[in-house]
Structures are given as C-alpha cells and as structure tokens.
Design a protein around this motif. Structure first.
Motif, short mmCIF file in Angstrom:
data_model
loop_
_atom_site.label_atom_id
_atom_site.label_comp_id
_atom_site.label_asym_id
_atom_site.label_seq_id
_atom_site.Cartn_x
_atom_site.Cartn_y
_atom_site.Cartn_z
N PRO A 62 0.84 -1.21 0.00
CA PRO A 62 0.00 0.00 0.00
C PRO A 62 0.87 1.25 0.00
CG PRO A 62 -0.75 -1.57 1.67
CD PRO A 62 0.57 -2.07 1.17
N LEU A 63 0.44 2.29 -0.71
CA LEU A 63 1.23 3.51 -0.78
C LEU A 63 1.42 4.14 0.59
CD1 LEU A 63 0.08 5.43 -4.00
CD2 LEU A 63 2.05 3.94 -3.66
N PHE A 80 4.81 6.20 1.96
CA PHE A 80 4.80 7.65 2.04
C PHE A 80 3.91 8.06 3.23
CE2 PHE A 80 5.24 6.46 -2.45
CZ PHE A 80 6.39 7.17 -2.81
N ASP A 81 3.96 9.33 3.59
CA ASP A 81 3.12 9.75 4.72
C ASP A 81 1.64 9.69 4.34
OD1 ASP A 81 2.09 12.84 4.26
OD2 ASP A 81 3.96 12.43 3.22
N LEU A 114 -3.43 12.48 -2.44
CA LEU A 114 -3.13 12.01 -3.80
C LEU A 114 -4.21 11.06 -4.30
CD1 LEU A 114 -1.22 11.66 -6.27
CD2 LEU A 114 -0.14 9.79 -4.99
N GLU A 115 -4.55 10.08 -3.48
CA GLU A 115 -5.54 9.09 -3.90
C GLU A 115 -6.89 9.74 -4.19
OE1 GLU A 115 -7.15 4.66 -2.54
OE2 GLU A 115 -5.90 5.84 -1.19
N ASN A 142 7.77 16.50 -6.66
CA ASN A 142 7.99 17.04 -5.32
C ASN A 142 8.81 16.10 -4.45
OD1 ASN A 142 6.58 19.40 -5.78
ND2 ASN A 142 4.63 18.59 -5.03
N ARG A 143 8.83 14.83 -4.81
CA ARG A 143 9.53 13.83 -3.99
C ARG A 143 10.80 13.31 -4.62
NH1 ARG A 143 4.78 14.61 -2.85
NH2 ARG A 143 3.93 14.34 -0.75
N LEU A 144 11.09 13.75 -5.81
CA LEU A 144 12.33 13.33 -6.46
C LEU A 144 13.48 14.11 -5.85
CD1 LEU A 144 13.63 11.62 -8.68
CD2 LEU A 144 13.30 13.53 -10.25
#
Length: 273
Positions: free
Chosen positions: A113-114, A118-119, A126-127, A149-151
């Motif tokens: 699960p994402l 991630f937080d 996002l979902e 944003n996370r790269l």
C-alpha cells in the motif's frame, strides 16, 4: 479490454517509462489472469471494482486500492470482481528507488500500500485527487506533481546501473554481464550491490526477464515462427533452454501461452510494449 500507454514529462523521463490505463467492462466474467515478470516496478490505482490477487489455487486477498507492485520474480494470478478501471505508473527498473527510503528489494513479489511507503496525509490527498480527476491527462498531471515534489534533487541515477540496463534492453537481454563489463570487470561487485539497492533483483536475473519479454513479443508478433527459430533469435542455447526459462517466469510452456485465456492481459500488454 482497452489498454493505453502515455509518455511522461521530460523531467521524469529518466525514471518513468510510461503511464498506462486499463478498462474492462463489467460482466465480462474475465478468468484469472497470469501476471509475469517484466523487470519494472509499478504504482497502481484501482478506480473500478476490487481486484483479487491469488495466494494459492483458491485463496486470495484484495489488492490495495493504491499500491506499488514490486519486482516480480515468479508468476501470480489476479482476477477482477467486476468493472476494471486502473491507472498506473510504470517505472524503469531503477526508477522507483529515487522516491522512497524503503529498501527496494523488500517490495519484491508483493503489493505494498502507498501509505506504507509515504506519509498518510499526502497519500490520502493524492488518492482522492486521482479518484476525482475527470480524465487520464488530469491524473497524469496530479501524479507528476507528486513525483516531482519527492524526487530528490541530489539523486543521480547510478550510471553503471543505468548503462548496464540500457545495454540489456538494447541487446534484448542477450548480452551477458561479463560482456557488458568487459572493459571494467572490477566493477562487478559494486554493480551487484547497487542493483540490489536500486532494482531489487540481480543484473543476471533482470537480463533473463528482458530476454523473456523479447521472446514473448516474438511469439505474439511472429506466430508463424517455430519455437526453435524464436529460441535461436533470442540466443538461447537451444529450444530446451528457452522452454525452461519460459516456464520459470510464466508457469507454462510457449505452446500453451498463445492459447491460454489466462494470458489475455499479459498478451495485450506485451504485444504493445
């Protein structure tokens, strides 16, 4: 069954191979579908009805609605419970490691699960945004903002890993790791270590998967060719070696593959790869 692919923004091209969508109407009574290794890691959003992932012949779990599908090393089965509507990001073998701190090998052969990677606040947002989007282009824009944003700005794709993978793709998995590193054999140990960290499987195993993918495409696109011809083109030692590797990654032999309704989804995807 409607399957489409879309190109990523240039900023994400080094790590994202493509985006894809799959839509299957309700009531099609699709049989179990066999999923086989392709060397890539995927972030997937289930927007339609639930999808089963089988853990044995009869037992199954429902896949998370937002998940990462790690490196696949053995085939497994999925089956929709109704209407299929999926949106996904397919990363290059080394791509997804740039976005998480979890060791990439821990994701292999399972759906994570994402929210475990991630937080939960950002993943929940996002979902929800993906669900409420009214088009694929809008979903792509949403997920690209999330990824950019996370790269990690300081993250640089490991060049020895990338050049090795590029060589494997260019030769359709036919080149051995020893041949690729012939000028720099001392880098073999470092390559193995970085593959474990960034890809989740060994260079040799990825090469076998890429060669299998090329053979699958030959089976689908050159149906008049014999298994011996395909084995020769793919530079297997002989037909027996080809069949052995084929069964290792798909669970069936090549002759069964073309007529197996459980391979409909894989056949659609690989014929357009």
């Amino acid at each position: 069954m409607n399957y489409e692919t879309f190109n990523p923004h240039p900023d994400l091209e080094p790590v994202v191979k493509c985006y894809w969508t799959l839509e299957v109407p309700n009531g099609s009574q699709a049989p179990k579908q066999r999923i086989v290794p392709d060397g890539c890691i995927e972030m997937c959003f289930i927007l339609g009805d639930d999808i089963k992932r089988f853990t044995s012949e009869m037992a199954y779990v429902l896949q998370p609605r937002a998940m990462v599908i790690g490196q696949i090393t053995t085939p497994y089965y999925v089956q929709p419970t109704g209407y299929v509507n999926s949106f996904a990001i397919r990363f290059y073998p080394y791509g997804f490691a740039n976005f998480i701190r979890t060791p990439i090998q821990e994701l292999a052969d399972k759906d994570t699960p994402l929210h475990a990677l991630f937080d939960e606040v950002s993943i929940g947002s996002l979902e929800q945004d993906i669900i409420e989007a009214t088009s694929t282009n809008e979903r792509i824009e949403i997920v690209e903002r999330f990824l950019k944003n996370r790269l990690n700005e300081s993250a640089v794709v490991d060049q020895i890993v990338k050049s090795t993978i590029d060589a494997l793709y260019k030769t359709k998995g036919k080149a051995s790791i020893g041949t690729i590193l012939k000028e720099e054999p001392h880098k073999r140990r470092n390559l193995e270590r970085n593959f474990s960290r960034l890809v989740g499987i060994s260079p040799k195993q990825l090469g076998k998967i890429i060669r299998l993918q090329a053979a699958l495409q030959s089976l689908l696109n050159k149906k008049n060719e014999t298994l011996t011809q395909i084995a020769y083109e793919s530079e297997y030692y002989d037909q027996a070696h080809f069949i052995k590797d084929f069964k290792e990654f798909t669970g069936i032999n090549p002759k069964e593959y073309l007529n197996d309704e459980q391979m409909m989804l894989s056949s659609l995807i690989y014929s357009e790869s």
